[in-house]
Design a protein around this motif. Sequence first.
Motif, short mmCIF file in Angstrom:
data_model
loop_
_atom_site.label_atom_id
_atom_site.label_comp_id
_atom_site.label_asym_id
_atom_site.label_seq_id
_atom_site.Cartn_x
_atom_site.Cartn_y
_atom_site.Cartn_z
N ARG A 28 25.99 -7.10 -5.66
CA ARG A 28 24.85 -8.03 -5.60
C ARG A 28 25.32 -9.47 -5.73
O ARG A 28 24.81 -10.36 -5.05
CB ARG A 28 23.84 -7.70 -6.71
CG ARG A 28 23.09 -6.38 -6.49
CD ARG A 28 21.88 -6.29 -7.39
NE ARG A 28 22.24 -6.33 -8.79
CZ ARG A 28 22.53 -5.27 -9.51
NH1 ARG A 28 22.49 -4.07 -8.96
NH2 ARG A 28 22.86 -5.38 -10.79
N ARG A 29 26.32 -9.67 -6.59
CA ARG A 29 26.86 -11.01 -6.79
C ARG A 29 27.54 -11.52 -5.52
O ARG A 29 27.43 -12.69 -5.15
CB ARG A 29 27.85 -10.97 -7.97
CG ARG A 29 28.26 -12.32 -8.50
CD ARG A 29 28.75 -12.18 -9.94
NE ARG A 29 29.77 -11.17 -10.07
CZ ARG A 29 31.08 -11.43 -10.01
NH1 ARG A 29 31.49 -12.67 -9.81
NH2 ARG A 29 31.97 -10.48 -10.16
N LEU A 30 28.24 -10.64 -4.84
CA LEU A 30 28.91 -11.00 -3.59
C LEU A 30 27.90 -11.43 -2.54
O LEU A 30 28.04 -12.47 -1.90
CB LEU A 30 29.73 -9.82 -3.09
CG LEU A 30 30.48 -10.03 -1.77
CD1 LEU A 30 31.58 -11.06 -1.92
CD2 LEU A 30 31.04 -8.72 -1.26
N ILE A 31 26.86 -10.60 -2.34
CA ILE A 31 25.85 -10.91 -1.33
C ILE A 31 25.12 -12.20 -1.68
O ILE A 31 24.87 -13.06 -0.83
CB ILE A 31 24.87 -9.74 -1.21
CG1 ILE A 31 25.61 -8.50 -0.66
CG2 ILE A 31 23.70 -10.10 -0.30
CD1 ILE A 31 24.78 -7.23 -0.68
N LEU A 32 24.79 -12.38 -2.97
CA LEU A 32 24.13 -13.60 -3.40
C LEU A 32 25.01 -14.81 -3.13
O LEU A 32 24.54 -15.88 -2.73
CB LEU A 32 23.79 -13.52 -4.89
CG LEU A 32 23.12 -14.77 -5.50
CD1 LEU A 32 21.80 -15.05 -4.80
CD2 LEU A 32 22.91 -14.58 -6.99
N ILE A 73 33.66 -11.04 12.13
CA ILE A 73 34.42 -12.19 11.61
C ILE A 73 33.46 -13.15 10.92
O ILE A 73 32.49 -13.61 11.52
CB ILE A 73 35.17 -12.92 12.75
CG1 ILE A 73 36.15 -11.97 13.45
CG2 ILE A 73 35.90 -14.13 12.19
CD1 ILE A 73 37.28 -11.47 12.59
N GLU A 74 33.72 -13.44 9.66
CA GLU A 74 32.90 -14.38 8.90
C GLU A 74 33.68 -15.70 8.81
O GLU A 74 34.49 -15.90 7.90
CB GLU A 74 32.60 -13.81 7.50
CG GLU A 74 31.81 -14.74 6.60
CD GLU A 74 30.59 -15.34 7.27
OE1 GLU A 74 30.67 -16.53 7.64
OE2 GLU A 74 29.59 -14.62 7.44
N ALA A 75 33.44 -16.58 9.79
CA ALA A 75 34.23 -17.80 9.91
C ALA A 75 34.06 -18.74 8.72
O ALA A 75 34.93 -19.57 8.45
CB ALA A 75 33.88 -18.52 11.21
N ARG A 76 32.96 -18.62 8.00
CA ARG A 76 32.75 -19.49 6.83
C ARG A 76 33.67 -19.14 5.67
O ARG A 76 33.85 -19.92 4.74
CB ARG A 76 31.30 -19.39 6.35
CG ARG A 76 30.26 -19.90 7.32
CD ARG A 76 28.86 -19.62 6.79
NE ARG A 76 28.68 -18.20 6.55
CZ ARG A 76 27.68 -17.69 5.80
NH1 ARG A 76 26.80 -18.50 5.25
NH2 ARG A 76 27.57 -16.39 5.65
N ASP A 190 32.85 -1.01 9.09
CA ASP A 190 31.62 -1.44 9.76
C ASP A 190 30.37 -1.20 8.91
O ASP A 190 29.40 -1.95 9.02
CB ASP A 190 31.45 -0.67 11.08
CG ASP A 190 32.45 -1.10 12.15
OD1 ASP A 190 33.05 -2.18 12.01
OD2 ASP A 190 32.63 -0.34 13.13
N GLU A 191 30.36 -0.15 8.08
CA GLU A 191 29.15 0.17 7.33
C GLU A 191 28.85 -0.87 6.25
O GLU A 191 27.71 -0.99 5.80
CB GLU A 191 29.26 1.56 6.70
CG GLU A 191 30.16 1.64 5.50
CD GLU A 191 30.12 2.99 4.80
OE1 GLU A 191 29.26 3.82 5.14
OE2 GLU A 191 30.97 3.21 3.92
N SER A 192 29.87 -1.65 5.84
CA SER A 192 29.65 -2.65 4.80
C SER A 192 30.76 -3.70 4.87
O SER A 192 31.68 -3.73 4.06
CB SER A 192 29.64 -1.97 3.42
OG SER A 192 29.38 -2.90 2.40
N PRO A 193 30.73 -4.60 5.89
CA PRO A 193 31.86 -5.50 6.14
C PRO A 193 31.92 -6.74 5.24
O PRO A 193 32.92 -7.46 5.28
CB PRO A 193 31.65 -5.91 7.60
CG PRO A 193 30.17 -5.84 7.79
CD PRO A 193 29.71 -4.68 6.95
N GLU A 194 30.88 -6.99 4.45
CA GLU A 194 30.87 -8.19 3.62
C GLU A 194 32.03 -8.16 2.62
O GLU A 194 32.23 -7.18 1.89
CB GLU A 194 29.55 -8.33 2.86
CG GLU A 194 28.34 -8.53 3.74
CD GLU A 194 27.79 -7.24 4.31
OE1 GLU A 194 28.28 -6.15 3.89
OE2 GLU A 194 26.89 -7.29 5.16
N GLY A 195 32.82 -9.23 2.58
CA GLY A 195 33.92 -9.31 1.63
C GLY A 195 35.04 -8.32 1.92
O GLY A 195 35.75 -7.92 1.02
#
Length: 252
Positions: A28-32, A73-76, A190-195
Amino acid sequence: MPTRKEDRERRRAERLAAERAQASAERRRLILGYVVAGVLGAAVLAGIVIAIAGSGAGSNGEDTGDFPDAAHIEARSGFVHGVEPDGREGTEPPPIEQGDLERAAAVANCELQLELPDEGNTHVEDQTVNYKTNPPTSGNHNAEQQADGAYSEMPLPVHTVHTLEHGRIEIQYSPDLPEDGQLELKGVFDESPEGMLFFPNPDMPYDVAVTAWTNMLRCERYEGAATLDAIRDFRDIYRGAGPEQIIPIFFG
């Protein structure tokens, strides 16, 4: 009166529950963090964002127009550094059968290396650093971290180690792994690429390795669903657990 075995099982259950709660909070902290970073970036860099939107460039100045969606790709979050993105569609993974990391690693014949020595985190200009683990799990690194996403080539370790410091998880696989196995691993990404980062690593003696800051899961052989369980359990515990901020950084 509980037996010693029952007492051990109770303590184990309590520990697992605590780990799961921590992992959920860190996710949750990551997504926030991503949300907050996006809001701050829009407010502080409004003029730049307008110019970027017109040119197809990311916040670090790199052209994002040709990045395939499936590469996530998360360019930020950093810099691509000219590494080719992996635009393959991964194979959807099956439901998790074993949610306990230690047991999942044992079933998959993988080795867990946890709480490894911290090798430092100084920013250096050198393109090569001698790391004590393979793959690296900590150490000095370049100031420009690799952007989150999937790559078809191996980025420089001095860039990927920096991502670990910021709470990222890296799924690495042998380029000799058959294509169907690579796509199954890509499906977990692919199922959860954040971080997360995903890329081949020809320099390690394993089919699969997953790294976080000072923690690693390494699997000499890829064993399908059992290995996928171990990877997802590791991800859910250690993502977001780096020593530095987990929100995307814009300029390293």
